[in-house]
Scaffold this active site. Structure first.
Site, short mmCIF file in Angstrom:
data_model
loop_
_atom_site.label_atom_id
_atom_site.label_comp_id
_atom_site.label_asym_id
_atom_site.label_seq_id
_atom_site.Cartn_x
_atom_site.Cartn_y
_atom_site.Cartn_z
CB CYS A 69 9.49 4.29 -7.52
SG CYS A 69 8.58 4.47 -6.19
N1 LIG Z 1 9.77 4.25 -1.08
C1 LIG Z 1 9.39 5.19 -1.78
O1 LIG Z 1 10.07 5.97 -2.17
C2 LIG Z 1 8.02 5.27 -2.57
C3 LIG Z 1 7.54 6.64 -3.19
C4 LIG Z 1 6.34 6.70 -3.62
C5 LIG Z 1 5.35 5.50 -3.66
N2 LIG Z 1 5.85 4.28 -3.05
C6 LIG Z 1 4.81 3.16 -3.12
O2 LIG Z 1 4.49 2.88 -1.78
C7 LIG Z 1 4.27 1.84 -1.61
C8 LIG Z 1 4.90 1.28 -0.20
O3 LIG Z 1 6.31 1.49 -0.39
P1 LIG Z 1 7.49 1.76 0.59
O4 LIG Z 1 8.75 2.21 0.00
O5 LIG Z 1 6.94 2.46 1.78
O6 LIG Z 1 7.46 0.31 1.37
P2 LIG Z 1 8.40 -0.38 2.50
O7 LIG Z 1 8.95 -1.79 2.25
O8 LIG Z 1 9.22 0.55 2.90
O9 LIG Z 1 7.28 -0.33 3.55
C9 LIG Z 1 5.99 -1.31 3.52
C10 LIG Z 1 5.73 -1.72 4.81
O10 LIG Z 1 4.55 -2.53 4.80
C11 LIG Z 1 4.70 -3.60 5.43
N3 LIG Z 1 3.76 -4.81 5.07
C12 LIG Z 1 4.04 -5.62 4.01
N4 LIG Z 1 2.94 -6.24 3.56
C13 LIG Z 1 2.02 -5.95 4.64
C14 LIG Z 1 0.60 -6.26 4.93
N5 LIG Z 1 0.06 -7.07 4.02
N6 LIG Z 1 -0.12 -5.81 5.82
C15 LIG Z 1 0.87 -4.87 6.78
N7 LIG Z 1 1.85 -4.42 6.53
C16 LIG Z 1 2.50 -4.83 5.60
C17 LIG Z 1 6.24 -4.15 5.50
O11 LIG Z 1 6.68 -4.78 6.45
C18 LIG Z 1 6.76 -2.68 5.56
O12 LIG Z 1 7.10 -2.41 6.94
C19 LIG Z 1 4.63 0.89 -2.64
O13 LIG Z 1 3.53 0.72 -3.57
C20 LIG Z 1 5.64 2.00 -3.47
O14 LIG Z 1 5.70 1.68 -4.77
C21 LIG Z 1 7.07 4.25 -2.54
#
Ligand SMILES: NC(=O)c1ccc[n+]([C@@H]2O[C@H](COP(=O)([O-])OP(=O)(O)OC[C@H]3O[C@@H](n4cnc5c(N)ncnc54)[C@H](O)[C@@H]3O)[C@@H](O)[C@H]2O)c1
Length: 413
Positions: free
Chosen positions: A265
């Site tokens: 982030c």
């Molecule tokens: N990690 C954090 O602390 C956090 C906090 C707030 C917001 N976010 C936001 O949330 C979103 C997700 O982040 P995250 O940390 O959970 O990511 P992550 O990488 O932990 O998980 C994402 C998952 O999505 C899957 N994926 C990717 N493309 C896909 C698709 N086309 N179809 C289905 N599955 C798919 C991946 O295999 C993975 O398991 C991002 O936009 C991030 O910026 C993250």
């Protein structure tokens, strides 16, 4: 819509955001389908092994056994849901610009299977206009003909992995819906899993608010990291300065120096903002400058650490303690420890690392605290790190986490 369908939620992406959301929804009485295109992860989850530190195997297994949760790679499962949330990564591309390819592919994946009257929410972080101009057009083009009425909202996730206080239930949730009907449905959904829901007037406000929150952190971290360098060059203890400034009861918020910013982030979201500004013919110069300062901080830390080494032997052996981007997680994405390691290597050092939550990193394995080194750097204060054995051997320690100040042999950043 059947009663079962109205209580079925599909979540696209089962990572740090999607899986905790799934468990929160299960607790709130929803049946949840977790859709992820990474087959190995889906198998791992369905076998009851959680890939996310904040979700225990017990919690996951109980949701699976009770028939309230399942993971799948099959996008057609979203047809069973009345609410679909998209929680896929929104990284930067090689030019350090927004890469929405995963978000687009998620939208394309679900679109042909969305049932009429479904609410689609994007929780992924992105620039203002992403829901309206990117996600909705894809879904409207590919959705089934009889799915006439769909509802849309943006509700950027604020989850803070490793945080034992703030969670899905007690962290206020922003919701910016496309229209009144979408707003009503989105509020009903989020009120079922969250104590406080803040409704804003448009999806763009919610999207921009998320960028503001994380840019605020980047700018303040960059400020204190720059300030630290100024203080250090003038033999002033920056921590004493921060404590002194914090005695002001209003208008000041303390930030502490560190190796830099990491994770999915803080280093990424502000660049969505700078890109968005540029595409509108503007320049977010303060944010761009903060990004530069952040990127240079690991180089500064490397120099400070090498200066502490007492040995004149070459190469200087440096132990990095804690390489995850923050304490309590094993996540090394965008960790500033990478740039720190690179800077140390570029200065001719031999580098090893340890982190109780990270089994391997950058093609290397951790060492233990008995590894003989000339200086150690606490980059991330992981639970389980032990610096006392190093101090007993009179190895100098540069603590970038402000946790070990006062111990003889420890220098704070
Ligand atoms: N990690 C954090 O602390 C956090 C906090 C707030 C917001 N976010 C936001 O949330 C979103 C997700 O982040 P995250 O940390 O959970 O990511 P992550 O990488 O932990 O998980 C994402 C998952 O999505 C899957 N994926 C990717 N493309 C896909 C698709 N086309 N179809 C289905 N599955 C798919 C991946 O295999 C993975 O398991 C991002 O936009 C991030 O910026 C993250």
């Amino acid at each position: 819509m059947s009663a079962q369908k109205t209580q079925t939620l599909a979540i696209i992406g089962q990572g740090y955001v999607g899986l905790p959301l799934a468990m929160a929804a299960v607790r709130a009485g929803w049946s949840v389908i977790g859709v992820d295109n990474f087959e190995a992860k889906v198998s791992q989850i369905n076998s009851g092994s959680s890939p996310v530190e904040d979700i225990s195997d017990d919690q996951l297994q109980s949701a699976i056994t009770n028939g309230r949760y399942r993971a799948t790679t099959d996008f057609s499962a979203v047809s069973e849901a009345s609410v679909i949330t998209i929680c896929v990564p929104t990284p930067l591309d090689e030019r350090r610009e927004p890469d929405l390819s995963l978000l687009r592919s998620a939208a394309k994946g679900i679109a042909p299977y969305i049932s009429n009257e479904t609410l689609v929410v994007s929780e992924s972080t992105s620039y203002p206009g992403t829901l309206r101009d990117v996600i909705i057009p894809i879904i409207n083009e590919l959705k089934p003909k009889d799915s006439k009425y769909l509802y849309f909202a943006s509700a950027p996730e604020r989850v803070n992995p490793g945080d034992s206080i703030w969670n899905q239930r007690n962290t206020p949730r922003l919701v910016g819906a496309l229209d009144l009907a979408s707003n009503e449905r989105a509020l009903t959904f989020y009120k079922s899993i969250c104590d406080y829901v803040v409704s804003v007037s448009t999806p763009e406000v919610a999207e921009a608010a998320k960028l503001l929150e994380n840019t605020f952190r980047l700018v303040n971290i960059a400020l204190i990291n720059e300030f630290t360098q100024l203080c250090s060059a003038n033999d002033i203890n920056v921590h004493e300065v921060i404590d002194a400034a914090s005695s002001k009861p209003y208008g000041f918020m303390p930030f502490r120096p560190g190796v830099g910013v990491g994770g999915h982030c803080i280093p990424v979201d502000p660049l969505y903002l700078t890109w968005w500004a540029r595409t509108g013919g503007q320049v977010a110069s303060l944010v761009e400058c903060s990004d530069e300062i952040s990127n240079e901080m690991p180089i500064y830390v490397a120099k400070r650490a090498l200066a502490l080494a007492k040995s004149s032997a070459t190469p200087i052996k440096v132990l990095i303690m804690g390489v995850a981007y923050k304490p309590g997680v094993g996540d090394v994405r965008e960790t500033p420890a990478s740039a720190l390691r690179a800077a140390l290597l570029a200065n001719g050092a031999e580098v090893a690392w340890m982190d109780p939550l990270v089994p391997h990193w950058e093609g290397t394995k951790p060492v233990d605290v008995t590894w003989t080194c000339d200086v150690a750097i606490v980059a991330t204060n992981q639970p389980g790190l032990e610096i006392k054995p190093l101090l007993a051997k009179q190895i100098p320690v540069l603590d970038c986490t402000n946790h070990y100040g006062g111990l003889p042999g420890v220098e704070l950043l």
